[in-house]
Motif scaffolding. Structure first.
Motif, PDB file in Angstrom:
ATOM      1  N   SER A  69       2.519   9.742   5.293  1.00  0.00           N
ATOM      2  CA  SER A  69       2.417   8.802   4.176  1.00  0.00           C
ATOM      3  C   SER A  69       2.262   7.369   4.671  1.00  0.00           C
ATOM      4  O   SER A  69       1.430   6.598   4.185  1.00  0.00           O
ATOM      5  CB  SER A  69       3.654   8.930   3.288  1.00  0.00           C
ATOM      6  N   LEU A  70       3.065   7.000   5.662  1.00  0.00           N
ATOM      7  CA  LEU A  70       3.003   5.632   6.191  1.00  0.00           C
ATOM      8  C   LEU A  70       1.747   5.413   7.029  1.00  0.00           C
ATOM      9  O   LEU A  70       1.201   4.310   7.060  1.00  0.00           O
ATOM     10  CB  LEU A  70       4.271   5.325   6.986  1.00  0.00           C
ATOM     11  N   PRO A  84       0.805  -1.226   0.000  1.00  0.00           N
ATOM     12  CA  PRO A  84       0.000   0.000   0.000  1.00  0.00           C
ATOM     13  C   PRO A  84       0.837   1.274   0.000  1.00  0.00           C
ATOM     14  O   PRO A  84       0.319   2.345  -0.315  1.00  0.00           O
ATOM     15  CB  PRO A  84      -0.822  -0.122   1.280  1.00  0.00           C
ATOM     16  N   ARG A  85       2.117   1.174   0.355  1.00  0.00           N
ATOM     17  CA  ARG A  85       2.998   2.341   0.328  1.00  0.00           C
ATOM     18  C   ARG A  85       4.442   1.883   0.480  1.00  0.00           C
ATOM     19  O   ARG A  85       4.755   1.043   1.319  1.00  0.00           O
ATOM     20  CB  ARG A  85       2.664   3.330   1.444  1.00  0.00           C
ATOM     21  N   ARG A 101      10.210  14.462   7.638  1.00  0.00           N
ATOM     22  CA  ARG A 101       9.856  13.341   8.527  1.00  0.00           C
ATOM     23  C   ARG A 101       8.360  13.342   8.824  1.00  0.00           C
ATOM     24  O   ARG A 101       7.735  12.278   8.908  1.00  0.00           O
ATOM     25  CB  ARG A 101      10.680  13.414   9.817  1.00  0.00           C
ATOM     26  N   ALA A 102       7.797  14.518   8.976  1.00  0.00           N
ATOM     27  CA  ALA A 102       6.344  14.593   9.194  1.00  0.00           C
ATOM     28  C   ALA A 102       5.586  14.049   7.983  1.00  0.00           C
ATOM     29  O   ALA A 102       4.570  13.355   8.130  1.00  0.00           O
ATOM     30  CB  ALA A 102       5.930  16.035   9.473  1.00  0.00           C
ATOM     31  N   LEU A 109       3.128  -1.928  -9.200  1.00  0.00           N
ATOM     32  CA  LEU A 109       3.566  -1.592  -7.844  1.00  0.00           C
ATOM     33  C   LEU A 109       2.539  -0.688  -7.173  1.00  0.00           C
ATOM     34  O   LEU A 109       1.811   0.060  -7.830  1.00  0.00           O
ATOM     35  CB  LEU A 109       4.917  -0.874  -7.869  1.00  0.00           C
ATOM     36  N   GLY A 110       2.504  -0.752  -5.848  1.00  0.00           N
ATOM     37  CA  GLY A 110       1.656   0.156  -5.095  1.00  0.00           C
ATOM     38  C   GLY A 110       2.258   1.554  -5.056  1.00  0.00           C
ATOM     39  O   GLY A 110       3.342   1.803  -5.609  1.00  0.00           O
ATOM     40  N   PRO A 111       1.596   2.496  -4.399  1.00  0.00           N
ATOM     41  CA  PRO A 111       2.067   3.886  -4.351  1.00  0.00           C
ATOM     42  C   PRO A 111       3.447   4.019  -3.720  1.00  0.00           C
ATOM     43  O   PRO A 111       3.811   3.283  -2.804  1.00  0.00           O
ATOM     44  CB  PRO A 111       1.006   4.582  -3.491  1.00  0.00           C
ATOM     45  N   ILE A 112       4.200   4.986  -4.241  1.00  0.00           N
ATOM     46  CA  ILE A 112       5.571   5.261  -3.784  1.00  0.00           C
ATOM     47  C   ILE A 112       5.654   6.715  -3.345  1.00  0.00           C
ATOM     48  O   ILE A 112       5.110   7.606  -4.003  1.00  0.00           O
ATOM     49  CB  ILE A 112       6.588   4.991  -4.910  1.00  0.00           C
ATOM     50  N   THR A 113       6.345   6.948  -2.241  1.00  0.00           N
ATOM     51  CA  THR A 113       6.702   8.309  -1.833  1.00  0.00           C
ATOM     52  C   THR A 113       8.217   8.409  -1.909  1.00  0.00           C
ATOM     53  O   THR A 113       8.933   7.587  -1.319  1.00  0.00           O
ATOM     54  CB  THR A 113       6.217   8.625  -0.413  1.00  0.00           C
TER      55      THR A 113
END
Length: 303
Positions: free
Chosen positions: A292-293, A170-171, A286-287, A231-235
């Motif tokens: 995202s996670l 999912p991420r 970091r925030a 693939l699932g979403p990437i940040t």
């Protein structure tokens, strides 16, 4: 955490000779030999956040579990630390992993994977895949995250999870990832003078050791060479003063062509792994990672 102005980071890294492992091939070889004889310590700092608990197990490699205290965690994150495939986990990695656990209210697993010359790309990727699959059974929805060399391992593992097990995460969060271990992007030399941390000569030596019996362009080694479809979403985070930044742009383009949702955060004037650094920009990054996670672990398992 004391906050340092971003403008002081690059001069401080140059003063500390942060690039000494990478600046020459021989320096990289010396580092490998030194850590082969005397491996670095890898345990968490004595002082982490008081709102998390740390446990450790040994299912082959040491795997640390960081859980929030006083709540029921949702899902899990497997965090793969960076260090050029040769340097052990550092305090910044532990603090980020603890922040993710506490603020995303999730279980964070931190594997202490074997480094060169003992570890290779295929062995470590297989171990990360097994850990993610175990977490899916025990914890539910599971995401991957990693920085630098750990970003390479995370994306390579995400490709294997899709190809061998039909799993789309999912991420996946990538912080200044190494994406093409051939170091052949023609834009690297244009970025190199501004990068106080990484350099090609040592990177090539470490990549050759890390690839083991795989071709350097095998997606298990160089995930940029893989097909991203499905693939699932990437940040993705990358600073412009990082020789890995040109490959980050190629990943953005490949993801768009493959129909993969990729959220790109580019730190203008920022150095390698800037989200781990004690700056305002790093704090904001970091925030975003936590946010995202948080969304990833809360996603339905069949999303």
């Amino acid at each position: 955490m004391v906050t340092v102005p971003s403008r002081l980071i690059a001069p401080a890294l140059r003063l500390m000779r942060a690039n000494r492992v990478f600046v020459t091939a021989e320096a990289a070889r010396r580092r490998v030999r030194a850590l082969e004889v005397r491996p670095a310590a890898y345990g968490p700092p004595s002082r982490l956040r008081q709102d998390v608990r740390v446990d450790v197990s040994q299912p082959g490699w040491p795997v640390y579990t960081i859980t929030p205290v006083g709540t029921t965690p949702v899902g899990s994150v497997v965090y793969v630390h960076g260090g050029g495939w040769v340097n052990q986990i550092a305090g910044q990695h532990w603090h980020l992993a603890a922040q993710i656990a506490a603020e995303a209210n999730t279980t964070v697993m931190v594997p202490i994977y074997p480094l060169v010359p003992f570890g290779t790309a295929s062995v470590v990727a297989a171990g990360i895949v097994a850990l993610v699959r175990d977490n899916l059974e025990r914890c539910g929805t599971t995401c991957l995250a990693g920085d630098s060399a750990g970003g390479q391992i995370a994306l390579s593992s995400a490709l294997l999870l899709r190809d061998e097990h039909g799993i789309a995460l999912p991420r996946t969060v990538l912080i200044s990832p190494a994406l093409d271990l051939s170091w052949s992007n023609p834009l690297i030399p244009t970025v190199q003078p501004s990068d106080p941390w990484l350099a090609t000569p040592g990177g090539v030596v470490l990549a050759e050791l890390w690839k083991g019996d795989r071709d350097i362009l095998d997606p298990v080694v160089s995930p940029l060479m893989g097909d991203l479809t499905g693939l699932g979403p990437i940040t993705l985070f990358s600073g412009t003063r990082d020789v890995l930044n040109p490959d980050a742009h190629l990943l953005v383009d490949k993801a768009a062509a493959a129909g993969v949702d990729l959220e790109f955060h580019e730190g203008t004037g920022q150095v390698h792994v800037y989200p781990l650094l004690p700056t305002v920009v790093g704090q904001d990054a970091r925030a975003r990672i936590v946010q995202s996670l948080s969304q990833g672990v809360a996603a339905p398992l069949d999303a």
